[in-house]
Design an enzyme around this catalytic site. Structure first.
Site, PDB file in Angstrom:
ATOM      1  N   SER A   1      53.968  44.891   1.485  1.00  0.00           N
ATOM      2  CA  SER A   1      54.448  43.801   2.332  1.00  0.00           C
ATOM      3  C   SER A   1      54.317  42.423   1.704  1.00  0.00           C
ATOM      4  O   SER A   1      54.879  41.462   2.221  1.00  0.00           O
ATOM      5  CB  SER A   1      53.728  43.842   3.679  1.00  0.00           C
ATOM      6  OG  SER A   1      54.163  44.979   4.402  1.00  0.00           O
TER       7      SER A   1
ATOM      8  N   LYS B   1      57.552  40.573   1.102  1.00  0.00           N
ATOM      9  CA  LYS B   1      58.275  39.892   2.183  1.00  0.00           C
ATOM     10  C   LYS B   1      58.237  38.376   2.023  1.00  0.00           C
ATOM     11  O   LYS B   1      59.215  37.692   2.309  1.00  0.00           O
ATOM     12  CB  LYS B   1      57.710  40.291   3.547  1.00  0.00           C
ATOM     13  CG  LYS B   1      58.080  41.705   3.955  1.00  0.00           C
ATOM     14  CD  LYS B   1      57.464  42.026   5.306  1.00  0.00           C
ATOM     15  CE  LYS B   1      57.825  43.403   5.760  1.00  0.00           C
ATOM     16  NZ  LYS B   1      57.252  44.471   4.928  1.00  0.00           N
TER      17      LYS B   1
END
Length: 187
Positions: A87, A90
C-alpha cells in the site's frame, strides 16, 4: 516491519539531501557509498533489510543492499531484490495523479470511465477523486479474487485479471461518494 521503516526513511533522506547539496555539474562526493554503508551498518545477516539506490543526473552514485530478504532460505538482499511495496505505492500513485491534474491532463472530477472504459456503467459515475479517496464503492479486488478461487500472487495476466474481476461485478458496494471503504481497487 518496524526495522524496515527507518531504512526507507533514511534512504529517502539520503536521496533528497544528497542530490540537493550538489551544484550543477558538480560530482557527488566520492565517499558517499561509505557514508551510506555506515548508516546501514545495523542491517546485517541477522536482520531484515533493504536495498538503497540513488542517482544524480542519471548516474548511479549509491547502489547497495543490507540485511536479509528471506530468513527461511538465508537469502540476503541485493541491489536487485524486488520488494512488495504494498500500500505504500498508493501515495506515489496519488501524487502522480495530482501531477497529471496540475499539468491539465485530467481532473479529479473526471469520471474514471473516461480512462478505463472497460469498467461497467454502474448507474452513477465514479470519479478519479472518489477512487483516490476510497469512496468509489468499487469492490475490493483481492476479496473478489479469493471468492473466485485465485490465490494471491498467482495472477496469470496481472492487472488484466483484476480488471476482469471488476468488470464482472453488476453493482457497487455503495453509491459513489456516499461512504468510505478502503479499497485497493481504486488504485
Amino acid at each position: 516491519m518496524k526495522t524496515i521503516i527507518p531504512c526507507v526513511v533514511v534512504a529517502c533522506a539520503i536521496a533528497v539531501s544528497g542530490s540537493r547539496g550538489l551544484m550543477v555539474g558538480q560530482a557527488p562526493p566520492t565517499d558517499l557509498q561509505s557514508q551510506v554503508d555506515t548508516i546501514f551498518s545495523r542491517w546485517n545477516r541477522t536482520t531484515p533489510g533493504c536495498a538503497v539506490g540513488a542517482a544524480v543526473k542519471g548516474r548511479i552514485v549509491v547502489r547497495s543492499a543490507y540485511g536479509i530478504a528471506d530468513f527461511e532460505r538465508s537469502i540476503p538482499n541485493t541491489p536487485t531484490t524486488v520488494f512488495d511495496a504494498g500500500s505504500v505505492a498508493k501515495q506515489f500513485t496519488a501524487f502522480a495523479v495530482l501531477l497529471l491534474e496540475r499539468d491539465g491532463k485530467l481532473s479529479l472530477n473526471d469520471p474514471v470511465h473516461k480512462y478505463v472504459p472497460e469498467l461497467p456503467d454502474y448507474g452513477a459515475p465514479i470519479t478519479i477523486r472518489q477512487m483516490l479517496n476510497h469512496t468509489s464503492g468499487l469492490r475490493e479486488w483481492n476479496v473478489l479474487a479469493t471468492i473466485a478461487g485465485i490465490e494471491y500472487g498467482t495472477f496469470e495476466n496481472g492487472y488484466g485479471q483484476i480488471l476482469d474481476l471488476q468488470r464482472r461485478q453488476r453493482s457497487l458496494n455503495f453509491a459513489p461518494g456516499t461512504r468510505w471503504s478502503y479499497s485497493n481497487s481504486g488504485y
